[in-house]
Design a protein around this motif. Structure first.
Motif, short mmCIF file in Angstrom:
data_model
loop_
_atom_site.label_atom_id
_atom_site.label_comp_id
_atom_site.label_asym_id
_atom_site.label_seq_id
_atom_site.Cartn_x
_atom_site.Cartn_y
_atom_site.Cartn_z
N ALA A 152 0.85 -1.20 0.00
CA ALA A 152 0.00 0.00 0.00
C ALA A 152 0.88 1.24 0.00
CB ALA A 152 -0.91 0.01 1.21
N THR A 153 0.37 2.31 -0.57
CA THR A 153 1.17 3.54 -0.70
C THR A 153 1.64 4.08 0.65
OG1 THR A 153 -0.92 4.80 -0.74
CG2 THR A 153 0.07 4.24 -2.87
N ARG A 154 0.89 3.82 1.71
CA ARG A 154 1.27 4.36 3.02
C ARG A 154 2.55 3.71 3.57
NH1 ARG A 154 -3.05 0.91 4.19
NH2 ARG A 154 -2.73 -0.57 5.91
N PHE A 155 2.94 2.55 3.00
CA PHE A 155 4.15 1.88 3.45
C PHE A 155 5.36 2.20 2.56
CE2 PHE A 155 0.82 -1.43 4.64
CZ PHE A 155 0.72 -0.98 5.95
N LYS B 134 -2.98 -7.16 -6.91
CA LYS B 134 -4.01 -7.76 -6.04
C LYS B 134 -3.54 -7.79 -4.59
CE LYS B 134 -5.92 -10.73 -9.66
NZ LYS B 134 -6.13 -12.14 -10.11
N VAL B 135 -2.28 -8.16 -4.39
CA VAL B 135 -1.74 -8.20 -3.03
C VAL B 135 -1.75 -6.81 -2.41
CG1 VAL B 135 0.32 -8.65 -1.65
CG2 VAL B 135 -0.31 -10.23 -3.49
N GLY B 136 -1.29 -5.82 -3.15
CA GLY B 136 -1.26 -4.46 -2.64
C GLY B 136 -2.64 -3.91 -2.32
N SER B 137 -3.63 -4.31 -3.11
CA SER B 137 -5.01 -3.82 -2.93
C SER B 137 -5.61 -4.28 -1.62
CB SER B 137 -5.88 -4.27 -4.10
OG SER B 137 -5.41 -3.73 -5.32
N ARG B 138 -5.10 -5.35 -1.06
CA ARG B 138 -5.63 -5.84 0.22
C ARG B 138 -5.28 -4.91 1.38
NH1 ARG B 138 -2.75 -11.22 -0.47
NH2 ARG B 138 -3.70 -12.10 -2.34
N HIS B 139 -4.28 -4.07 1.18
CA HIS B 139 -3.78 -3.24 2.28
C HIS B 139 -4.12 -1.76 2.12
CE1 HIS B 139 -1.51 -6.77 3.52
NE2 HIS B 139 -1.04 -6.88 2.29
N GLY B 140 -4.74 -1.40 1.01
CA GLY B 140 -5.08 -0.01 0.77
C GLY B 140 -4.86 0.36 -0.69
N LYS B 141 -4.54 1.60 -0.95
CA LYS B 141 -4.24 2.02 -2.31
C LYS B 141 -2.95 1.34 -2.75
CE LYS B 141 -3.52 6.04 -5.29
NZ LYS B 141 -3.39 7.51 -5.35
N PRO B 142 -2.99 0.54 -3.84
CA PRO B 142 -1.83 -0.28 -4.16
C PRO B 142 -0.71 0.47 -4.86
CG PRO B 142 -3.56 -0.64 -5.78
CD PRO B 142 -4.13 0.29 -4.74
N VAL B 143 0.49 -0.01 -4.61
CA VAL B 143 1.66 0.41 -5.36
C VAL B 143 2.50 -0.86 -5.56
CG1 VAL B 143 2.96 1.00 -3.27
CG2 VAL B 143 3.63 1.97 -5.48
N VAL B 144 3.13 -0.97 -6.72
CA VAL B 144 3.90 -2.17 -7.05
C VAL B 144 5.38 -1.80 -7.18
CG1 VAL B 144 4.29 -3.99 -8.76
CG2 VAL B 144 1.96 -3.30 -8.16
#
Length: 237
Positions: free
Chosen positions: A157-160, A188-198
């Motif tokens: 997630a972007t916050r991390f 998909k993995v990132g989306s589980r934690h918030g706004k995704p970033v890869v």
């Protein structure tokens, strides 16, 4: 006689004809009613079956989550040995506390239908384990070490992001950092934690520099940690 049109000569034949006509009408109506009742019964039967299937699916999903906890995180009591294996009998016994009808067939269904391939049986089907994701200390799940592709991916997630780009990837409560084989999975993995970033991970360089990279039985790449120097933000989202 004037009303009925019957005469002494034709009365028996007419009565028989009308009786036969009435019989045909009654039989036809019975057939129609049977068809209607059958359709109604079939309709409700389908509804009941669909409801049962939906309930069963929801129940198995809940039991799968409970099993995931038992095999990956439970320490008091602890069900797994040092290699992550648990006795099938013990797991079924524990899950029967939530679903008394739970049995080996239901357990096999959970394993077979898990979309991420989280679980494996041994050859005898007497032991079961989670393929990755353990927080129980010192679990040594056998993993292969094939040559990785040049790039792998990590979704978060972007916050991390700031912390990761500063300190790298750390396993946190788990034993390993999980790394995805492709961009789509990482999203998909990132989306589980918030706004995704890869993040792109230079896996080939990582291994060439002497670091260990593993591949679990269900296709998840793993490392003890990944320094930030091997990571860069992937622009696609």
């Amino acid at each position: 006689k004037a009303r009925t049109g019957l005469t002494e000569g034709n009365r028996p034949a007419a009565i028989i004809s009308r009786a036969a006509d009435l019989k045909d009408r009654i039989e036809n109506q019975i057939i129609v009613n049977c068809i209607n009742y059958h359709l109604i019964f079939t309709h409700f039967r389908v509804i009941i079956i669909l409801y049962s299937l939906g309930g069963n699916a929801m129940q198995l999903n809940k039991l799968s989550k409970k099993m995931s906890y038992l095999l990956r995180h439970s320490t008091e009591p602890r069900y797994v040995d040092e290699y992550g294996w648990a006795d099938v009998v013990d797991i079924i016994k524990e899950l029967r506390k939530r679903a008394p009808e739970f049995n080996l067939s239901a357990l096999e269904q959970i394993v077979a239908e898990d979309e991420k391939g989280r679980y494996s049986f041994d050859d005898s089907h007497t032991r079961i384990r989670a393929n990755q994701g353990h927080s129980i200390p010192n679990i040594q799940v056998e993993m292969s070490q094939p040559k990785p592709p040049e790039l792998l991916y990590h979704g978060t997630a972007t916050r991390f992001l700031d912390s990761i780009m500063s300190e790298g990837l750390k396993p946190m409560s788990r034993q390993f950092v999980h790394i995805s084989p492709d961009y789509e999975t990482a999203v998909k993995v990132g989306s589980r934690h918030g706004k995704p970033v890869v993040l792109k991970f230079r896996a080939k360089d990582f291994v060439a520099d002497g670091n260990e990279l593993y591949l679990s039985a269900n296709g998840v790449w793993q490392a003890k940690s990944v320094p930030a120097e091997y990571l860069s933000i992937c622009e696609r989202i």
